[in-house]
Scaffold this motif. Sequence first.
Motif, PDB file in Angstrom:
ATOM      1  N   MET A   1       9.928  17.240   4.151  1.00  0.00           N
ATOM      2  CA  MET A   1      10.044  15.910   3.455  1.00  0.00           C
ATOM      3  C   MET A   1       8.696  15.173   3.647  1.00  0.00           C
ATOM      4  N   ALA A   2       8.091  14.728   2.690  1.00  0.00           N
ATOM      5  CA  ALA A   2       7.007  13.931   2.899  1.00  0.00           C
ATOM      6  C   ALA A   2       7.436  12.214   3.165  1.00  0.00           C
ATOM      7  N   ARG A   3       6.284  11.785   4.187  1.00  0.00           N
ATOM      8  CA  ARG A   3       6.648  10.597   4.631  1.00  0.00           C
ATOM      9  C   ARG A   3       5.975   9.596   3.731  1.00  0.00           C
ATOM     10  N   VAL A   4       6.454   8.463   3.441  1.00  0.00           N
ATOM     11  CA  VAL A   4       5.728   7.352   2.921  1.00  0.00           C
ATOM     12  C   VAL A   4       4.897   6.938   3.976  1.00  0.00           C
ATOM     13  N   PRO A   5       3.333   6.592   3.628  1.00  0.00           N
ATOM     14  CA  PRO A   5       2.721   6.062   4.750  1.00  0.00           C
ATOM     15  C   PRO A   5       2.709   4.662   4.966  1.00  0.00           C
ATOM     16  N   ALA A   6       2.887   4.325   6.121  1.00  0.00           N
ATOM     17  CA  ALA A   6       3.108   2.814   6.395  1.00  0.00           C
ATOM     18  C   ALA A   6       2.324   1.715   5.514  1.00  0.00           C
ATOM     19  N   ALA A   7       0.988   2.140   5.300  1.00  0.00           N
ATOM     20  CA  ALA A   7       0.058   1.352   4.351  1.00  0.00           C
ATOM     21  C   ALA A   7       0.670   1.053   2.956  1.00  0.00           C
ATOM     22  N   VAL A   8       1.484   2.131   2.485  1.00  0.00           N
ATOM     23  CA  VAL A   8       2.144   1.929   1.235  1.00  0.00           C
ATOM     24  C   VAL A   8       3.091   1.103   1.451  1.00  0.00           C
ATOM     25  N   VAL A   9       4.151   1.034   2.491  1.00  0.00           N
ATOM     26  CA  VAL A   9       5.271   0.147   2.639  1.00  0.00           C
ATOM     27  C   VAL A   9       4.609  -1.486   2.851  1.00  0.00           C
ATOM     28  N   ALA A  10       3.757  -1.617   3.530  1.00  0.00           N
ATOM     29  CA  ALA A  10       3.127  -2.789   3.951  1.00  0.00           C
ATOM     30  C   ALA A  10       2.572  -3.491   2.704  1.00  0.00           C
ATOM     31  N   ALA A  11       1.813  -2.696   2.129  1.00  0.00           N
ATOM     32  CA  ALA A  11       1.164  -3.264   0.760  1.00  0.00           C
ATOM     33  C   ALA A  11       2.340  -3.364  -0.478  1.00  0.00           C
ATOM     34  N   SER A  12       3.413  -2.786  -0.281  1.00  0.00           N
ATOM     35  CA  SER A  12       4.399  -2.771  -1.271  1.00  0.00           C
ATOM     36  C   SER A  12       5.284  -4.174  -1.208  1.00  0.00           C
ATOM     37  N   GLY A  13       5.384  -4.388   0.431  1.00  0.00           N
ATOM     38  CA  GLY A  13       6.299  -5.601   0.795  1.00  0.00           C
ATOM     39  C   GLY A  13       5.417  -6.892   0.578  1.00  0.00           C
ATOM     40  N   LEU A  14       4.050  -6.902   0.562  1.00  0.00           N
ATOM     41  CA  LEU A  14       3.497  -8.173   0.289  1.00  0.00           C
ATOM     42  C   LEU A  14       3.459  -8.401  -1.014  1.00  0.00           C
ATOM     43  N   VAL A  15       3.116  -7.220  -2.033  1.00  0.00           N
ATOM     44  CA  VAL A  15       2.982  -7.328  -3.577  1.00  0.00           C
ATOM     45  C   VAL A  15       4.566  -7.436  -4.118  1.00  0.00           C
ATOM     46  N   GLY A  16       5.323  -6.925  -3.621  1.00  0.00           N
ATOM     47  CA  GLY A  16       6.811  -6.944  -4.137  1.00  0.00           C
ATOM     48  C   GLY A  16       7.538  -8.223  -3.726  1.00  0.00           C
ATOM     49  N   ALA A  60      -1.597  -8.717  11.482  1.00  0.00           N
ATOM     50  CA  ALA A  60      -2.367  -8.748  10.440  1.00  0.00           C
ATOM     51  C   ALA A  60      -1.609  -8.962   8.937  1.00  0.00           C
ATOM     52  N   TYR A  61      -0.188  -8.317   9.073  1.00  0.00           N
ATOM     53  CA  TYR A  61       0.706  -8.555   7.901  1.00  0.00           C
ATOM     54  C   TYR A  61       1.083  -9.865   7.778  1.00  0.00           C
ATOM     55  N   VAL A  62       1.322 -10.573   8.914  1.00  0.00           N
ATOM     56  CA  VAL A  62       1.812 -11.918   8.904  1.00  0.00           C
ATOM     57  C   VAL A  62       0.779 -12.806   8.580  1.00  0.00           C
ATOM     58  N   ALA A  63      -0.585 -12.654   8.895  1.00  0.00           N
ATOM     59  CA  ALA A  63      -1.783 -13.311   8.434  1.00  0.00           C
ATOM     60  C   ALA A  63      -2.206 -13.079   7.218  1.00  0.00           C
ATOM     61  N   GLY A  64      -1.733 -11.865   6.557  1.00  0.00           N
ATOM     62  CA  GLY A  64      -2.157 -11.525   5.112  1.00  0.00           C
ATOM     63  C   GLY A  64      -1.185 -12.526   4.145  1.00  0.00           C
ATOM     64  N   THR A  83      -5.375  -8.585  -2.864  1.00  0.00           N
ATOM     65  CA  THR A  83      -6.599  -8.559  -1.701  1.00  0.00           C
ATOM     66  C   THR A  83      -5.982  -8.471  -0.494  1.00  0.00           C
ATOM     67  N   VAL A  84      -5.113  -9.159  -0.003  1.00  0.00           N
ATOM     68  CA  VAL A  84      -4.619  -9.226   1.226  1.00  0.00           C
ATOM     69  C   VAL A  84      -3.647  -8.093   1.502  1.00  0.00           C
ATOM     70  N   ALA A  85      -2.808  -7.598   0.509  1.00  0.00           N
ATOM     71  CA  ALA A  85      -2.113  -6.393   0.383  1.00  0.00           C
ATOM     72  C   ALA A  85      -3.216  -5.145   0.753  1.00  0.00           C
ATOM     73  N   GLY A  86      -4.381  -4.988  -0.142  1.00  0.00           N
ATOM     74  CA  GLY A  86      -5.320  -4.098   0.409  1.00  0.00           C
ATOM     75  C   GLY A  86      -5.902  -3.909   1.683  1.00  0.00           C
ATOM     76  N   ALA A  87      -6.020  -5.003   2.230  1.00  0.00           N
ATOM     77  CA  ALA A  87      -6.649  -5.542   3.449  1.00  0.00           C
ATOM     78  C   ALA A  87      -5.555  -4.820   4.650  1.00  0.00           C
ATOM     79  N   VAL A  88      -4.497  -5.200   4.395  1.00  0.00           N
ATOM     80  CA  VAL A  88      -3.437  -4.716   5.355  1.00  0.00           C
ATOM     81  C   VAL A  88      -3.163  -3.279   5.131  1.00  0.00           C
ATOM     82  N   ALA A  89      -3.428  -2.662   3.925  1.00  0.00           N
ATOM     83  CA  ALA A  89      -2.979  -1.404   3.705  1.00  0.00           C
ATOM     84  C   ALA A  89      -4.295  -0.372   4.373  1.00  0.00           C
TER      85      ALA A  89
END
Length: 102
Positions: A1-16, A60-64, A83-89
């Motif tokens: 089973m493929a893992r979702v990268p943490a970068a995707v989860v973090a960016a999705s949290g900021l955007v979502g 970095a997530y909180v600062a973003g 921009t911040v989601a991309g930087a955190v990702a």
Amino acid sequence: MARVPAAVVAASGLVGGYGVARWTGKREWGGAVLAVAGAASAWQWRQRAGGKAAGALTAAYVAGFAGSHPLAKKVGAWPSVFTVAGAVALASWAVADRRDAR
């Protein structure tokens, strides 16, 4: 089973989180999305890169999140969030996810 990268989860949290807050008018719902994605990302970062890296990436997530607010006054809300989601990702990929990509 493929893992979702943490970068995707973090960016999705900021955007979502922003999207949910904006579209529902309920800031607390957006905050819940942001918090759940942040916690999931922090757990992944700890598993993949250790505690110090997880702490730095969580900061970095909180600062973003915090930094997106003053940035939005200069470039607009959505460009700021992306921009911040991309930087955190990017930071997440460089510190934690890149190891799994090999």
